[in-house]
Design a protein around this motif. Structure first.
Motif, PDB file in Angstrom:
ATOM      1  N   ARG A   1       0.833  -1.197   0.000  1.00  0.00           N
ATOM      2  CA  ARG A   1       0.000   0.000   0.000  1.00  0.00           C
ATOM      3  C   ARG A   1       0.872   1.254   0.000  1.00  0.00           C
ATOM      4  O   ARG A   1       1.888   1.321   0.678  1.00  0.00           O
ATOM      5  CB  ARG A   1      -0.921   0.018   1.220  1.00  0.00           C
ATOM      6  CG  ARG A   1      -1.911  -1.121   1.221  1.00  0.00           C
ATOM      7  CD  ARG A   1      -2.718  -1.144   2.482  1.00  0.00           C
ATOM      8  NE  ARG A   1      -1.827  -1.338   3.632  1.00  0.00           N
ATOM      9  CZ  ARG A   1      -2.235  -1.644   4.852  1.00  0.00           C
ATOM     10  NH1 ARG A   1      -3.530  -1.772   5.104  1.00  0.00           N
ATOM     11  NH2 ARG A   1      -1.376  -1.798   5.831  1.00  0.00           N
ATOM     12  N   LEU A   2       0.425   2.223  -0.762  1.00  0.00           N
ATOM     13  CA  LEU A   2       1.113   3.500  -0.902  1.00  0.00           C
ATOM     14  C   LEU A   2       0.172   4.617  -0.484  1.00  0.00           C
ATOM     15  O   LEU A   2      -0.983   4.645  -0.920  1.00  0.00           O
ATOM     16  CB  LEU A   2       1.533   3.712  -2.364  1.00  0.00           C
ATOM     17  CG  LEU A   2       2.040   5.096  -2.758  1.00  0.00           C
ATOM     18  CD1 LEU A   2       3.392   5.388  -2.117  1.00  0.00           C
ATOM     19  CD2 LEU A   2       2.139   5.205  -4.268  1.00  0.00           C
TER      20      LEU A   2
ATOM     21  N   GLU B   1      -8.544   1.767  -5.745  1.00  0.00           N
ATOM     22  CA  GLU B   1      -9.427   2.568  -4.906  1.00  0.00           C
ATOM     23  C   GLU B   1      -8.669   3.015  -3.666  1.00  0.00           C
ATOM     24  O   GLU B   1      -7.921   2.236  -3.061  1.00  0.00           O
ATOM     25  CB  GLU B   1     -10.631   1.708  -4.512  1.00  0.00           C
ATOM     26  CG  GLU B   1     -11.727   2.453  -3.853  1.00  0.00           C
ATOM     27  CD  GLU B   1     -12.993   1.601  -3.724  1.00  0.00           C
ATOM     28  OE1 GLU B   1     -13.950   2.109  -3.111  1.00  0.00           O
ATOM     29  OE2 GLU B   1     -13.032   0.466  -4.220  1.00  0.00           O
ATOM     30  N   LEU B   2      -8.867   4.259  -3.284  1.00  0.00           N
ATOM     31  CA  LEU B   2      -8.255   4.778  -2.061  1.00  0.00           C
ATOM     32  C   LEU B   2      -9.006   4.253  -0.849  1.00  0.00           C
ATOM     33  O   LEU B   2     -10.240   4.184  -0.868  1.00  0.00           O
ATOM     34  CB  LEU B   2      -8.307   6.312  -2.044  1.00  0.00           C
ATOM     35  CG  LEU B   2      -7.408   7.051  -3.011  1.00  0.00           C
ATOM     36  CD1 LEU B   2      -7.680   8.550  -2.940  1.00  0.00           C
ATOM     37  CD2 LEU B   2      -5.943   6.770  -2.715  1.00  0.00           C
ATOM     38  N   ASP B   3      -8.260   3.901   0.203  1.00  0.00           N
ATOM     39  CA  ASP B   3      -8.922   3.543   1.452  1.00  0.00           C
ATOM     40  C   ASP B   3      -9.121   4.817   2.279  1.00  0.00           C
ATOM     41  O   ASP B   3      -8.774   5.920   1.844  1.00  0.00           O
ATOM     42  CB  ASP B   3      -8.158   2.445   2.202  1.00  0.00           C
ATOM     43  CG  ASP B   3      -6.799   2.881   2.731  1.00  0.00           C
ATOM     44  OD1 ASP B   3      -6.499   4.104   2.748  1.00  0.00           O
ATOM     45  OD2 ASP B   3      -6.016   2.007   3.133  1.00  0.00           O
ATOM     46  N   LYS B   4      -9.672   4.672   3.471  1.00  0.00           N
ATOM     47  CA  LYS B   4      -9.989   5.834   4.300  1.00  0.00           C
ATOM     48  C   LYS B   4      -8.745   6.603   4.757  1.00  0.00           C
ATOM     49  O   LYS B   4      -8.839   7.773   5.122  1.00  0.00           O
ATOM     50  CB  LYS B   4     -10.822   5.405   5.507  1.00  0.00           C
ATOM     51  CG  LYS B   4     -12.200   4.908   5.135  1.00  0.00           C
ATOM     52  CD  LYS B   4     -12.996   4.558   6.369  1.00  0.00           C
ATOM     53  CE  LYS B   4     -14.240   3.779   6.075  1.00  0.00           C
ATOM     54  NZ  LYS B   4     -15.275   4.416   5.392  1.00  0.00           N
ATOM     55  N   GLN B   5      -7.579   5.965   4.717  1.00  0.00           N
ATOM     56  CA  GLN B   5      -6.325   6.623   5.100  1.00  0.00           C
ATOM     57  C   GLN B   5      -5.607   7.245   3.896  1.00  0.00           C
ATOM     58  O   GLN B   5      -4.490   7.728   4.022  1.00  0.00           O
ATOM     59  CB  GLN B   5      -5.379   5.631   5.798  1.00  0.00           C
ATOM     60  CG  GLN B   5      -5.813   5.242   7.205  1.00  0.00           C
ATOM     61  CD  GLN B   5      -6.926   4.199   7.191  1.00  0.00           C
ATOM     62  OE1 GLN B   5      -6.948   3.301   6.368  1.00  0.00           O
ATOM     63  NE2 GLN B   5      -7.870   4.349   8.115  1.00  0.00           N
TER      64      GLN B   5
ATOM     65  N   ARG C   1      -4.667   5.583   1.194  1.00  0.00           N
ATOM     66  CA  ARG C   1      -3.712   4.619   0.632  1.00  0.00           C
ATOM     67  C   ARG C   1      -4.340   3.874  -0.525  1.00  0.00           C
ATOM     68  O   ARG C   1      -5.549   3.699  -0.592  1.00  0.00           O
ATOM     69  CB  ARG C   1      -3.293   3.597   1.690  1.00  0.00           C
ATOM     70  CG  ARG C   1      -2.615   4.178   2.893  1.00  0.00           C
ATOM     71  CD  ARG C   1      -2.364   3.121   3.941  1.00  0.00           C
ATOM     72  NE  ARG C   1      -3.621   2.500   4.349  1.00  0.00           N
ATOM     73  CZ  ARG C   1      -3.757   1.674   5.371  1.00  0.00           C
ATOM     74  NH1 ARG C   1      -2.714   1.329   6.101  1.00  0.00           N
ATOM     75  NH2 ARG C   1      -4.925   1.157   5.675  1.00  0.00           N
ATOM     76  N   VAL C   2      -3.460   3.405  -1.420  1.00  0.00           N
ATOM     77  CA  VAL C   2      -3.893   2.572  -2.532  1.00  0.00           C
ATOM     78  C   VAL C   2      -3.048   1.305  -2.507  1.00  0.00           C
ATOM     79  O   VAL C   2      -1.844   1.360  -2.243  1.00  0.00           O
ATOM     80  CB  VAL C   2      -3.755   3.318  -3.878  1.00  0.00           C
ATOM     81  CG1 VAL C   2      -2.330   3.700  -4.176  1.00  0.00           C
ATOM     82  CG2 VAL C   2      -4.338   2.502  -5.017  1.00  0.00           C
TER      83      VAL C   2
ATOM     84  N   LEU D   1       2.315  -4.917 -10.879  1.00  0.00           N
ATOM     85  CA  LEU D   1       2.732  -3.550 -11.175  1.00  0.00           C
ATOM     86  C   LEU D   1       3.895  -3.120 -10.281  1.00  0.00           C
ATOM     87  O   LEU D   1       4.809  -2.431 -10.737  1.00  0.00           O
ATOM     88  CB  LEU D   1       1.553  -2.577 -11.042  1.00  0.00           C
ATOM     89  CG  LEU D   1       0.434  -2.780 -12.061  1.00  0.00           C
ATOM     90  CD1 LEU D   1      -0.707  -1.809 -11.807  1.00  0.00           C
ATOM     91  CD2 LEU D   1       0.952  -2.655 -13.481  1.00  0.00           C
ATOM     92  N   ARG D   2       3.877  -3.546  -9.024  1.00  0.00           N
ATOM     93  CA  ARG D   2       5.023  -3.246  -8.135  1.00  0.00           C
ATOM     94  C   ARG D   2       6.287  -3.893  -8.685  1.00  0.00           C
ATOM     95  O   ARG D   2       7.361  -3.282  -8.692  1.00  0.00           O
ATOM     96  CB  ARG D   2       4.752  -3.758  -6.717  1.00  0.00           C
ATOM     97  CG  ARG D   2       3.703  -2.969  -5.968  1.00  0.00           C
ATOM     98  CD  ARG D   2       3.676  -3.256  -4.471  1.00  0.00           C
ATOM     99  NE  ARG D   2       3.759  -4.649  -4.106  1.00  0.00           N
ATOM    100  CZ  ARG D   2       2.723  -5.434  -3.856  1.00  0.00           C
ATOM    101  NH1 ARG D   2       1.486  -4.977  -3.979  1.00  0.00           N
ATOM    102  NH2 ARG D   2       2.900  -6.682  -3.488  1.00  0.00           N
TER     103      ARG D   2
END
Length: 145
Positions: A15-16, A80-84, A86-87, A93-94
Motif C-alpha cells: 500500500r502507498l 481505490e483509495l482507502d480511508k487513510q 492509501r492505494v 505492477l510493483r
C-alpha cells in the motif's frame, strides 16, 4: 492538474499513501498501469477515458500499435483509495516498476507517476544533461516555452 514530487514508502502489504494534493484529482477510484521509462502511470477516470479513445484510433493492423495497446491495457488495474488515503498497488505492477520500499510520486500534468526512488534518481541524472537539447527539439510544437 498534477504537479510536484513527493517521497513516500510502500508498506509490507503493497500500500502507498497517495499525496493529499493528488487525491482529489485522482478521485476515489482511478486507473494505474505500466508506464514508460520503468514507472507506473495513474490516471483519473476522465483522463483514462480520453486516453482509451485515442488508443482505439490506432491502426490495429500495425504490430507495434497492437503491442503498445496490449502493454498499456493488460497492465492496467482499477484502484481505490482507502480511508487513510492509501492505494494497494497490485503485485505485478510493483514488480514491473521495481517498487519495494522507497518511492517517488510525481505529478505530470494529467497523470501521476509512481517511481522506485533509485530509478527516479537514475532517470533524473541521465535526463538532466539533455534537458536543454530536448527543449530545443520540442520548441517546434509551439508550447510557448
Amino acid at each position: 492538474m498534477f504537479l510536484g514530487e513527493y517521497q513516500h514508502t510502500i508498506d509490507a502489504k503493497g500500500r502507498l499513501i497517495v499525496p493529499a494534493r493528488f487525491r482529489e484529482g485522482l478521485g476515489d477510484k482511478f486507473i494505474i498501469t505500466k508506464g514508460l521509462d520503468g514507472c507506473l502511470f495513474a490516471y483519473p477516470p476522465q483522463e483514462w477515458s480520453a486516453l482509451e479513445q485515442k488508443m482505439r484510433s490506432l491502426p490495429f493492423t500495425r504490430a507495434d500499435a497492437r503491442a503498445f495497446v496490449r502493454f498499456f491495457f493488460a497492465g492496467a488495474a482499477e484502484c481505490e483509495l482507502d480511508k487513510q488515503g492509501r492505494v494497494l498497488i497490485p503485485a505485478n505492477l510493483r514488480e514491473y516498476a521495481g517498487l519495494e520500499k522507497e518511492v517517488v510520486v510525481v505529478g505530470i500534468s494529467s497523470r501521476v507517476e509512481v517511481w522506485a526512488k533509485d530509478r527516479w534518481e537514475e532517470y533524473n541524472t541521465k535526463s538532466a544533461s539533455s534537458v536543454e537539447e530536448i527543449a530545443e527539439k520540442i520548441v517546434d510544437f509551439d508550447l510557448g516555452i
